[in-house]
Structure formats: C-alpha cells, structure tokens
Design a protein around this motif. Structure first.
Motif, PDB file in Angstrom:
ATOM      1  N   TRP A   1       0.712  -1.430   0.069  1.00 26.89           N
ATOM      2  CA  TRP A   1       0.190  -0.077  -0.093  1.00 26.89           C
ATOM      3  C   TRP A   1       0.851   1.312   0.091  1.00 26.89           C
ATOM      4  CZ3 TRP A   1      -0.888   4.203   2.925  1.00 26.89           C
ATOM      5  CH2 TRP A   1      -1.761   5.074   2.695  1.00 26.89           C
ATOM      6  N   ASP A   2       2.081   1.222   0.847  1.00 29.03           N
ATOM      7  CA  ASP A   2       2.691   2.439   1.095  1.00 29.03           C
ATOM      8  C   ASP A   2       3.253   2.973  -0.251  1.00 29.03           C
ATOM      9  OD1 ASP A   2       2.196   2.434   3.624  1.00 29.03           O
ATOM     10  OD2 ASP A   2       4.107   1.294   4.155  1.00 29.03           O
ATOM     11  N   SER A   3       4.009   2.223  -0.978  1.00 29.04           N
ATOM     12  CA  SER A   3       4.822   2.611  -2.260  1.00 29.04           C
ATOM     13  C   SER A   3       3.653   2.817  -3.316  1.00 29.04           C
ATOM     14  CB  SER A   3       5.844   1.568  -2.588  1.00 29.04           C
ATOM     15  OG  SER A   3       5.179   0.233  -2.989  1.00 29.04           O
ATOM     16  N   THR A   4       2.561   2.061  -3.485  1.00 26.43           N
ATOM     17  CA  THR A   4       1.471   2.284  -4.457  1.00 26.43           C
ATOM     18  C   THR A   4       0.997   3.736  -4.392  1.00 26.43           C
ATOM     19  OG1 THR A   4       1.392  -0.358  -4.505  1.00 26.43           O
ATOM     20  CG2 THR A   4      -0.324   1.275  -5.586  1.00 26.43           C
ATOM     21  N   SER A   5       0.812   3.965  -3.127  1.00 24.17           N
ATOM     22  CA  SER A   5      -0.172   5.155  -2.788  1.00 24.17           C
ATOM     23  C   SER A   5       0.876   6.574  -2.905  1.00 24.17           C
ATOM     24  CB  SER A   5      -0.729   5.309  -1.398  1.00 24.17           C
ATOM     25  OG  SER A   5       0.223   5.210  -0.350  1.00 24.17           O
ATOM     26  N   ILE A   6       2.112   6.324  -2.737  1.00 22.47           N
ATOM     27  CA  ILE A   6       3.095   7.385  -3.034  1.00 22.47           C
ATOM     28  C   ILE A   6       3.267   7.545  -4.596  1.00 22.47           C
ATOM     29  CG2 ILE A   6       5.687   7.915  -2.715  1.00 22.47           C
ATOM     30  CD1 ILE A   6       5.300   6.727   0.042  1.00 22.47           C
ATOM     31  N   LEU A   7       3.223   6.476  -5.391  1.00 24.81           N
ATOM     32  CA  LEU A   7       3.429   6.434  -6.844  1.00 24.81           C
ATOM     33  C   LEU A   7       2.104   7.265  -7.233  1.00 24.81           C
ATOM     34  CD1 LEU A   7       4.359   5.364  -9.594  1.00 24.81           C
ATOM     35  CD2 LEU A   7       3.124   3.401  -9.199  1.00 24.81           C
ATOM     36  N   ALA A   8       1.016   6.939  -6.903  1.00 26.07           N
ATOM     37  CA  ALA A   8      -0.165   7.478  -7.318  1.00 26.07           C
ATOM     38  C   ALA A   8      -0.055   9.044  -7.109  1.00 26.07           C
ATOM     39  CB  ALA A   8      -1.472   6.950  -6.680  1.00 26.07           C
ATOM     40  N   GLY A   9       0.427   9.427  -5.833  1.00 30.03           N
ATOM     41  CA  GLY A   9       0.560  10.987  -5.465  1.00 30.03           C
ATOM     42  C   GLY A   9       1.539  11.562  -6.509  1.00 30.03           C
ATOM     43  N   LEU A  10       2.572  11.091  -6.834  1.00 31.73           N
ATOM     44  CA  LEU A  10       3.583  11.476  -7.391  1.00 31.73           C
ATOM     45  C   LEU A  10       3.054  11.692  -8.941  1.00 31.73           C
ATOM     46  CD1 LEU A  10       6.775   9.296  -6.557  1.00 31.73           C
ATOM     47  CD2 LEU A  10       6.607  12.081  -6.237  1.00 31.73           C
ATOM     48  N   VAL A  11       2.342  10.838  -9.422  1.00 27.29           N
ATOM     49  CA  VAL A  11       1.624  10.948 -10.761  1.00 27.29           C
ATOM     50  C   VAL A  11       0.860  11.993 -10.903  1.00 27.29           C
ATOM     51  CG1 VAL A  11       0.205   9.678 -12.590  1.00 27.29           C
ATOM     52  CG2 VAL A  11       2.193   8.462 -11.563  1.00 27.29           C
ATOM     53  N   LYS A  12      -0.147  12.146 -10.011  1.00 28.96           N
ATOM     54  CA  LYS A  12      -1.213  13.147  -9.514  1.00 28.96           C
ATOM     55  C   LYS A  12      -0.370  14.600  -9.647  1.00 28.96           C
ATOM     56  CE  LYS A  12      -4.873  14.992  -6.771  1.00 28.96           C
ATOM     57  NZ  LYS A  12      -6.003  14.888  -7.908  1.00 28.96           N
ATOM     58  N   ILE A  13       0.774  14.719  -8.917  1.00 29.12           N
ATOM     59  CA  ILE A  13       1.649  15.995  -8.785  1.00 29.12           C
ATOM     60  C   ILE A  13       2.070  16.466 -10.050  1.00 29.12           C
ATOM     61  CG2 ILE A  13       3.178  17.236  -7.614  1.00 29.12           C
ATOM     62  CD1 ILE A  13       2.252  15.601  -5.174  1.00 29.12           C
ATOM     63  N   HIS A  14       2.904  15.548 -10.436  1.00 31.16           N
ATOM     64  CA  HIS A  14       3.960  15.820 -11.535  1.00 31.16           C
ATOM     65  C   HIS A  14       3.652  15.158 -12.682  1.00 31.16           C
ATOM     66  CE1 HIS A  14       6.499  17.534  -8.393  1.00 31.16           C
ATOM     67  NE2 HIS A  14       6.614  16.378  -7.675  1.00 31.16           N
ATOM     68  N   GLY A  15       2.707  14.189 -12.810  1.00 32.56           N
ATOM     69  CA  GLY A  15       2.295  13.527 -14.035  1.00 32.56           C
ATOM     70  C   GLY A  15       3.338  12.254 -14.351  1.00 32.56           C
ATOM     71  N   PRO A  16       2.902  11.469 -15.362  1.00 31.31           N
ATOM     72  CA  PRO A  16       3.434  10.272 -15.228  1.00 31.31           C
ATOM     73  C   PRO A  16       4.819  10.228 -15.980  1.00 31.31           C
ATOM     74  CG  PRO A  16       1.658  10.185 -17.041  1.00 31.31           C
ATOM     75  CD  PRO A  16       1.668  11.483 -15.919  1.00 31.31           C
ATOM     76  N   SER A  17       5.121  11.517 -16.771  1.00 29.96           N
ATOM     77  CA  SER A  17       6.524  11.651 -17.481  1.00 29.96           C
ATOM     78  C   SER A  17       7.533  11.906 -16.610  1.00 29.96           C
ATOM     79  CB  SER A  17       6.273  12.470 -18.592  1.00 29.96           C
ATOM     80  OG  SER A  17       5.871  13.859 -17.982  1.00 29.96           O
ATOM     81  N   LYS A  18       7.236  12.231 -15.335  1.00 31.79           N
ATOM     82  CA  LYS A  18       8.274  12.720 -14.324  1.00 31.79           C
ATOM     83  C   LYS A  18       8.314  11.706 -13.240  1.00 31.79           C
ATOM     84  CE  LYS A  18       8.650  16.472 -16.353  1.00 31.79           C
ATOM     85  NZ  LYS A  18       8.535  17.805 -15.805  1.00 31.79           N
ATOM     86  N   VAL A  19       7.800  10.313 -13.557  1.00 30.68           N
ATOM     87  CA  VAL A  19       7.827   9.312 -12.507  1.00 30.68           C
ATOM     88  C   VAL A  19       8.490   7.937 -13.110  1.00 30.68           C
ATOM     89  CG1 VAL A  19       6.582   8.123 -10.551  1.00 30.68           C
ATOM     90  CG2 VAL A  19       6.078  10.395 -11.310  1.00 30.68           C
ATOM     91  N   LYS A  20       9.524   7.399 -12.487  1.00 27.34           N
ATOM     92  CA  LYS A  20       9.865   6.356 -13.042  1.00 27.34           C
ATOM     93  C   LYS A  20       9.812   5.241 -11.707  1.00 27.34           C
ATOM     94  CE  LYS A  20      13.071   7.708 -16.392  1.00 27.34           C
ATOM     95  NZ  LYS A  20      14.550   7.921 -16.864  1.00 27.34           N
ATOM     96  N   ALA A  21       9.240   4.048 -11.899  1.00 30.41           N
ATOM     97  CA  ALA A  21       8.975   3.103 -11.239  1.00 30.41           C
ATOM     98  C   ALA A  21       9.836   2.063 -11.241  1.00 30.41           C
ATOM     99  CB  ALA A  21       7.683   2.524 -11.172  1.00 30.41           C
ATOM    100  N   VAL A  22      10.589   1.301 -10.039  1.00 23.31           N
ATOM    101  CA  VAL A  22      11.354   0.136 -10.243  1.00 23.31           C
ATOM    102  C   VAL A  22      10.853  -0.804  -9.420  1.00 23.31           C
ATOM    103  CG1 VAL A  22      13.780  -0.536  -9.716  1.00 23.31           C
ATOM    104  CG2 VAL A  22      13.428   2.028 -10.656  1.00 23.31           C
ATOM    105  N   ILE A  23      11.005  -2.278  -9.780  1.00 24.49           N
ATOM    106  CA  ILE A  23      10.724  -3.354  -9.140  1.00 24.49           C
ATOM    107  C   ILE A  23      11.908  -4.314  -9.250  1.00 24.49           C
ATOM    108  CG2 ILE A  23       9.235  -5.457  -9.160  1.00 24.49           C
ATOM    109  CD1 ILE A  23       7.005  -4.050 -10.259  1.00 24.49           C
ATOM    110  N   GLY A  24      12.349  -4.716  -7.962  1.00 23.61           N
ATOM    111  CA  GLY A  24      13.421  -5.404  -7.810  1.00 23.61           C
ATOM    112  C   GLY A  24      13.159  -6.829  -7.452  1.00 23.61           C
ATOM    113  N   ARG A  25      13.927  -7.776  -7.933  1.00 24.11           N
ATOM    114  CA  ARG A  25      13.799  -9.204  -7.427  1.00 24.11           C
ATOM    115  C   ARG A  25      15.024  -9.495  -6.552  1.00 24.11           C
ATOM    116  NH1 ARG A  25      13.038 -13.436 -11.853  1.00 24.11           N
ATOM    117  NH2 ARG A  25      11.236 -12.691 -11.723  1.00 24.11           N
ATOM    118  N   MET A  26      14.670 -10.005  -5.051  1.00 23.06           N
ATOM    119  CA  MET A  26      15.681 -10.407  -4.154  1.00 23.06           C
ATOM    120  C   MET A  26      15.910 -11.750  -4.483  1.00 23.06           C
ATOM    121  SD  MET A  26      15.744  -9.732   0.031  1.00 23.06           S
ATOM    122  CE  MET A  26      15.374  -8.166  -0.245  1.00 23.06           C
ATOM    123  N   LYS A  27      17.311 -11.979  -4.315  1.00 21.59           N
ATOM    124  CA  LYS A  27      17.814 -13.627  -4.620  1.00 21.59           C
ATOM    125  C   LYS A  27      18.684 -13.891  -3.229  1.00 21.59           C
ATOM    126  CE  LYS A  27      17.618 -13.793  -9.474  1.00 21.59           C
ATOM    127  NZ  LYS A  27      18.505 -14.347 -10.728  1.00 21.59           N
TER     128      LYS A  27
END
Length: 261
Positions: free
Chosen positions: A235-261
């Motif tokens: 919930w935390d990172s997803t809500s912050i992602l939505a907030g960043l997109v709302k404030i700055h637009g999708p072109s100013k936001v890059k999302a990263v998903i990592g896999r832990m081994k």
C-alpha cells in the motif's frame, strides 16, 4: 558525519584524513563532508545539520515550506530546545545543537530515518553515520547474538533499532537524544516524548483532509524534474506512486521493481 567527544579522543581524531573538521573544541569535534550545513548567529555557531529539512511545523501543526534555509532554521534552533526542534523540523536529517556550556545535544529526525551509531571508548564516545567511521575492535564472542537472531528471523532483516551486530556499538533510537556535558565528560540520553492524538470518528471530510496532507508531504519531498520510486507491491509505495503521478504527471515518475535473491 562523525562526532568525537572526550579530550583524549579529540586529540586522536582531529588530524585523521578523510573528513573535514567542521567544528573543533578541546572537548568535542564534528567532522563531515561539504553536505553539512552550519547554522550560526552573530558569528557564533548554533548547530549543524546533515541531510534534508523540507518544512517546519507551527504550534497549530500546519506545515510551512522552508524558504530561506539558514534564516528559518536558525530562528527555530535559537527558540526551541532539542526535543522541540525535532518535532518542528520536517525532513530526514541529523541535528547537532551546541549548548552554552560547551557540550552538545545530538539527535535525528523524529522518525529516525538516518542511522546514528555510537561507541564508548577511552572515557569518551564516537558517534558516526557509518560503521566504518567508528573505532570498532571486536572479537567473535562479542557479536550480539540477540541482534543476529532478530536479523535472521524477524521481518526487516536487521537488528532492532537501538542495536547493531556488535555488543559495544549501539544506535540512537527513534526520538532518542544524546547529551554530552563537556565539563564532566558525561554522556546521557533522553527521549523526546511521543504524544498521540485522540481518536475520533472520521468521515469523508477528514479523509479528504488527510489526502491533502499526504499530497503536500509528497510534493515537498519530490522533484519537478524526475522521481524514482521502488515498488514493493504494498500500500505504501503504491499510494506514493499515485501521489507523484497526480502531482507531477507520469512522465516525471519512474517505477522500479526489484527481485531479491
């Protein structure tokens, strides 16, 4: 950043290479790099801050974005004690407040977002934001077995906040403040009190108010040019992602998903 307290330790560390001497006295020194901000008034040093201060909170608990950093922060530090400074300054930082008696108060932001390690040695103490800056000398039987068990078995994969892997190295806890008295070479700790708000029934109006507060908090910490957010699928990172997109637009936001081994 490194803070060395105690006359014998000061003599040992004052000429060591690697960090600049930002503040020097017979009783303690503060060492760091160029990212340490010095707060002074009338030529007298009041405090040093490493990290970011985004805003300040007034008595009415409203958030005010920092405009003139030195002027705004100086007035707060001159007015408040250390405990109140931590509550008033919003950000991710380490704060050292120099006391009139030649000692200092040391603490981190109210969420403890930066680790401040410390080790008592030779009648003094060394504080540092990185373990490599401490005088650690440890034998295998001096590892903290409880901290190791917590790291291997608990969620979060690290020791509890005040602990490290070493018995002779600790970390400042959340809202914990270290106080060094130069006259007596005495180290003590106090904890800024946590005062919870009273619970009540929250309707739609309160939810909208909370949404505005959250978006304000995201905006003062974000960039108009580019923002990178690591997504955990929670919930935390997803809500912050939505907030960043709302404030700055999708072109100013890059999302990263990592896999832990």
């Amino acid at each position: 950043m490194r803070i060395v307290a105690g006359q014998e330790l000061v003599k040992r560390y004052v000429s060591q290479p690697g960090l600049n001497n930002i503040f020097c006295s017979d009783d303690f020194i503060v060492q760091g790099l160029s990212n340490v901000d010095v707060i002074s008034k009338s030529g007298k040093m009041l405090a040093m801050i490493e990290g970011k201060v985004f805003a300040s909170r007034s008595d009415a608990n409203s958030m005010n974005v920092i405009g003139n950093f030195h002027a705004d922060v100086e007035s707060l530090i001159a007015k408040f004690n250390m405990e109140d400074c931590i509550d008033a300054l919003e950000g991710r930082y380490v704060l050292i407040k120099i006391n009139p008696d030649g000692g200092f108060d040391l603490g981190c932001d109210k969420f403890g977002q930066i680790d401040m390690y410390y080790q008592r040695v030779d009648g003094g103490v060394v504080f540092a934001t990185d373990l490599s800056l401490l005088p650690i000398a440890v034998q295998r039987d001096e590892y903290d077995q409880v901290a190791l068990a917590h790291t291997l078995g608990g969620y979060g994969y690290r020791p509890a906040k005040r602990h490290t892997f070493y018995r002779n190295v600790r970390r400042l806890g959340v809202r914990e403040i270290a106080k060094w008295k130069a006259a007596t070479s005495e180290l003590s700790f106090v904890e800024a009190p946590f005062i919870p708000l009273q619970t009540s029934e929250y309707g739609s109006e309160k939810l909208r108010e909370y949404s505005d507060i959250l978006l304000d908090a995201i905006e003062i910490r974000s960039s108009k040019n580019e923002n990178i957010i690591y997504l955990s699928s929670g919930w935390d990172s997803t809500s912050i992602l939505a907030g960043l997109v709302k404030i700055h637009g999708p072109s100013k936001v890059k999302a990263v998903i990592g896999r832990m081994k």
